[in-house]
Design a protein around this motif. Structure first.
Motif, PDB file in Angstrom:
ATOM      1  N   VAL A  37      66.367   2.338  50.126  1.00 59.44           N
ATOM      2  CA  VAL A  37      66.357   2.826  51.509  1.00 59.44           C
ATOM      3  C   VAL A  37      65.521   4.099  51.612  1.00 59.44           C
ATOM      4  O   VAL A  37      64.704   4.259  52.529  1.00 59.44           O
ATOM      5  CB  VAL A  37      67.788   3.072  52.016  1.00 59.44           C
ATOM      6  CG1 VAL A  37      67.765   3.809  53.354  1.00 59.44           C
ATOM      7  CG2 VAL A  37      68.534   1.752  52.175  1.00 59.44           C
ATOM      8  N   ASN A  40      61.680   3.255  51.181  1.00 53.37           N
ATOM      9  CA  ASN A  40      61.143   2.602  52.386  1.00 53.37           C
ATOM     10  C   ASN A  40      61.027   3.579  53.544  1.00 53.37           C
ATOM     11  O   ASN A  40      60.013   3.599  54.255  1.00 53.37           O
ATOM     12  CB  ASN A  40      62.035   1.423  52.776  1.00 53.37           C
ATOM     13  CG  ASN A  40      61.730   0.164  52.012  1.00 53.37           C
ATOM     14  OD1 ASN A  40      60.819  -0.588  52.351  1.00 53.37           O
ATOM     15  ND2 ASN A  40      62.489  -0.077  50.953  1.00 53.37           N
ATOM     16  N   THR A  41      62.058   4.397  53.728  1.00 54.32           N
ATOM     17  CA  THR A  41      62.039   5.371  54.815  1.00 54.32           C
ATOM     18  C   THR A  41      60.961   6.424  54.588  1.00 54.32           C
ATOM     19  O   THR A  41      60.260   6.827  55.521  1.00 54.32           O
ATOM     20  CB  THR A  41      63.417   6.048  54.949  1.00 54.32           C
ATOM     21  OG1 THR A  41      64.426   5.040  55.118  1.00 54.32           O
ATOM     22  CG2 THR A  41      63.444   6.994  56.130  1.00 54.32           C
ATOM     23  N   TYR A  44      57.590   5.014  55.403  1.00 54.73           N
ATOM     24  CA  TYR A  44      57.422   4.871  56.855  1.00 54.73           C
ATOM     25  C   TYR A  44      57.082   6.209  57.511  1.00 54.73           C
ATOM     26  O   TYR A  44      56.163   6.298  58.342  1.00 54.73           O
ATOM     27  CB  TYR A  44      58.688   4.291  57.473  1.00 54.73           C
ATOM     28  CG  TYR A  44      58.622   4.170  58.972  1.00 54.73           C
ATOM     29  CD1 TYR A  44      57.801   3.217  59.568  1.00 54.73           C
ATOM     30  CD2 TYR A  44      59.353   5.029  59.790  1.00 54.73           C
ATOM     31  CE1 TYR A  44      57.718   3.112  60.957  1.00 54.73           C
ATOM     32  CE2 TYR A  44      59.279   4.935  61.171  1.00 54.73           C
ATOM     33  CZ  TYR A  44      58.463   3.977  61.739  1.00 54.73           C
ATOM     34  OH  TYR A  44      58.373   3.878  63.115  1.00 54.73           O
ATOM     35  N   PHE A  45      57.792   7.269  57.116  1.00 58.03           N
ATOM     36  CA  PHE A  45      57.503   8.575  57.688  1.00 58.03           C
ATOM     37  C   PHE A  45      56.147   9.108  57.227  1.00 58.03           C
ATOM     38  O   PHE A  45      55.482   9.851  57.967  1.00 58.03           O
ATOM     39  CB  PHE A  45      58.615   9.568  57.358  1.00 58.03           C
ATOM     40  CG  PHE A  45      59.776   9.495  58.312  1.00 58.03           C
ATOM     41  CD1 PHE A  45      59.702  10.105  59.553  1.00 58.03           C
ATOM     42  CD2 PHE A  45      60.915   8.788  57.984  1.00 58.03           C
ATOM     43  CE1 PHE A  45      60.757  10.034  60.451  1.00 58.03           C
ATOM     44  CE2 PHE A  45      61.979   8.707  58.864  1.00 58.03           C
ATOM     45  CZ  PHE A  45      61.904   9.333  60.112  1.00 58.03           C
ATOM     46  N   PHE A  89      59.709   1.403  64.272  1.00 66.10           N
ATOM     47  CA  PHE A  89      61.006   2.015  64.007  1.00 66.10           C
ATOM     48  C   PHE A  89      62.104   0.962  63.942  1.00 66.10           C
ATOM     49  O   PHE A  89      62.957   0.994  63.049  1.00 66.10           O
ATOM     50  CB  PHE A  89      61.324   3.041  65.102  1.00 66.10           C
ATOM     51  CG  PHE A  89      62.717   3.592  65.013  1.00 66.10           C
ATOM     52  CD1 PHE A  89      63.043   4.549  64.056  1.00 66.10           C
ATOM     53  CD2 PHE A  89      63.717   3.135  65.878  1.00 66.10           C
ATOM     54  CE1 PHE A  89      64.337   5.062  63.962  1.00 66.10           C
ATOM     55  CE2 PHE A  89      65.011   3.642  65.799  1.00 66.10           C
ATOM     56  CZ  PHE A  89      65.314   4.605  64.836  1.00 66.10           C
ATOM     57  N   ILE A  92      62.003  -1.186  60.587  1.00 66.44           N
ATOM     58  CA  ILE A  92      62.593  -0.584  59.396  1.00 66.44           C
ATOM     59  C   ILE A  92      64.080  -0.313  59.588  1.00 66.44           C
ATOM     60  O   ILE A  92      64.865  -0.411  58.640  1.00 66.44           O
ATOM     61  CB  ILE A  92      61.843   0.713  59.005  1.00 66.44           C
ATOM     62  CG1 ILE A  92      62.330   1.181  57.619  1.00 66.44           C
ATOM     63  CG2 ILE A  92      62.017   1.800  60.053  1.00 66.44           C
ATOM     64  CD1 ILE A  92      61.519   2.326  57.056  1.00 66.44           C
ATOM     65  N   LEU A  93      64.502   0.015  60.827  1.00 64.83           N
ATOM     66  CA  LEU A  93      65.918   0.315  61.060  1.00 64.83           C
ATOM     67  C   LEU A  93      66.798  -0.887  60.737  1.00 64.83           C
ATOM     68  O   LEU A  93      67.776  -0.773  59.980  1.00 64.83           O
ATOM     69  CB  LEU A  93      66.128   0.740  62.512  1.00 64.83           C
ATOM     70  CG  LEU A  93      67.583   1.007  62.898  1.00 64.83           C
ATOM     71  CD1 LEU A  93      68.144   2.193  62.126  1.00 64.83           C
ATOM     72  CD2 LEU A  93      67.706   1.229  64.406  1.00 64.83           C
ATOM     73  N   MET A  96      66.732  -1.739  56.889  1.00 63.36           N
ATOM     74  CA  MET A  96      67.466  -0.804  56.039  1.00 63.36           C
ATOM     75  C   MET A  96      68.967  -0.868  56.300  1.00 63.36           C
ATOM     76  O   MET A  96      69.777  -0.748  55.370  1.00 63.36           O
ATOM     77  CB  MET A  96      66.956   0.620  56.255  1.00 63.36           C
ATOM     78  CG  MET A  96      65.512   0.833  55.813  1.00 63.36           C
ATOM     79  SD  MET A  96      65.204   0.401  54.070  1.00 63.36           S
ATOM     80  CE  MET A  96      64.443  -1.233  54.229  1.00 63.36           C
TER      81      MET A  96
END
Length: 298
Positions: A37, A40-41, A44-45, A89, A92-93, A96
């Motif tokens: 998690v 991946n996060t 993305y950021f 967003f 991925i939300l 995850m």
């Protein structure tokens, strides 16, 4: 989706279960699930930051998407890296959250090593299915269409959860109903298949659904056909089996050599009537302090 369980729901460790009443709870956030998690996060950021402060650098992320024609030309790493890229967003939300909700219990039952093994098995499997279908032209998928996202591995997790913890209850978001995990997995796979057929009318539109179904297929294969301890156990069993076979061959070879040696010599010189070994006759002539040893050896 949210996760709910109750005593007697069956299968594995329960999170938040207690007494005979149903309760809403969340699984723990740790281990491999937490690491995946966070990675991946973080990626993305990083994409978001580059989009604001260094937009020209974003084009380099295209090298990490899954493009079947690129993979066939040597970009093999794409079958893994595509799973860490997300386009929005909400993309991925939901991925995850699903990874956390279902992955946590699978990791609790399997351990970190096997969970990683399963996750990447499904991720790579989804990529291979996508590549294979892209070269057939089915569902309008072409080799030059990119794919991104962890959804293939996520669908593998959902199928595995439905197979291993099928009697546990899961609260769906849309529609907001409680359903057993095994039925949830079936419903989601059927929906994905229907969406893939519907999107096939537009070239390339069904590529994401193809990856989802590929991950679900490889998740089913892993649970259905692989050892409960995973591929690591299978490889270790094969290693020890080969090693033991080698040692047995060496022992048989040594025994045959010994038989040939004994046929060339008088057995009575070395063994008595009971089969016990005795020192060779020339050992009796050795004096004190020499390495020879007389007498019988039992």
């Amino acid at each position: 989706m949210s996760y709910r369980s109750y005593r007697g729901s069956g299968g594995g460790r329960r999170f938040g279960g207690g007494g005979g009443t149903m309760s809403l709870s969340f699984p723990p956030f740790y281990g491999a699930v937490k690491m995946l998690v966070l990675i991946n996060t973080g990626v993305y950021f990083l994409q978001l930051l580059l989009g604001v402060f260094a937009r020209p650098l974003l084009r380099y992320f295209a090298y990490f998407q899954l493009v079947p024609s690129d993979v066939m030309h040597g970009y093999l790493y794409q079958v893994v890296t595509y799973g860490f890229l997300h386009v929005s967003f909400w993309h991925i939300l939901f991925n995850m959250l699903t990874l956390w909700m279902f992955g946590a219990q699978l990791e609790t039952g399997w351990g970190k090593r096997q969970f990683y093994e399963f996750y990447f098995f499904c991720l790579v499997g989804a990529a291979l299915v996508t590549i294979a279908i892209s070269y057939t032209g089915l569902l309008g998928v072409r080799p030059d269409i990119p794919t991104v996202g962890a959804s293939g591995a996520i669908f593998g997790l959902i199928v595995a959860f439905g197979m291993l913890y099928g009697e546990q209850e899961v609260m769906m978001i849309l529609p907001p109903v409680s359903i057993k995990a095994k039925y949830m997995a079936i419903v989601l796979v059927v929906i994905e298949f229907a969406l893939a057929l519907g999107a096939a009318q537009v070239p390339g539109a069904s590529v994401a659904y193809t990856a989802h179904l590929g991950g679900a297929l490889f998740g089913w294969i892993y649970i259905r056909f692989f050892p409960r301890q995973g591929l690591g156990f299978l490889s270790s069993e094969q290693y020890y089996g080969v090693r033991n076979s080698y040692y047995k061959w060496k022992r048989r070879r040594a025994a045959k050599k010994f038989e040939v040696y004994m046929r060339k010599h008088d057995k009575s010189e070395y063994f008595d009537q009971y089969g016990n070994y005795k020192a060779p006759p020339d050992d009796k002539d050795k004096g004190n302090g020499e390495s020879g040893r007389g007498g019988w050896v039992n």
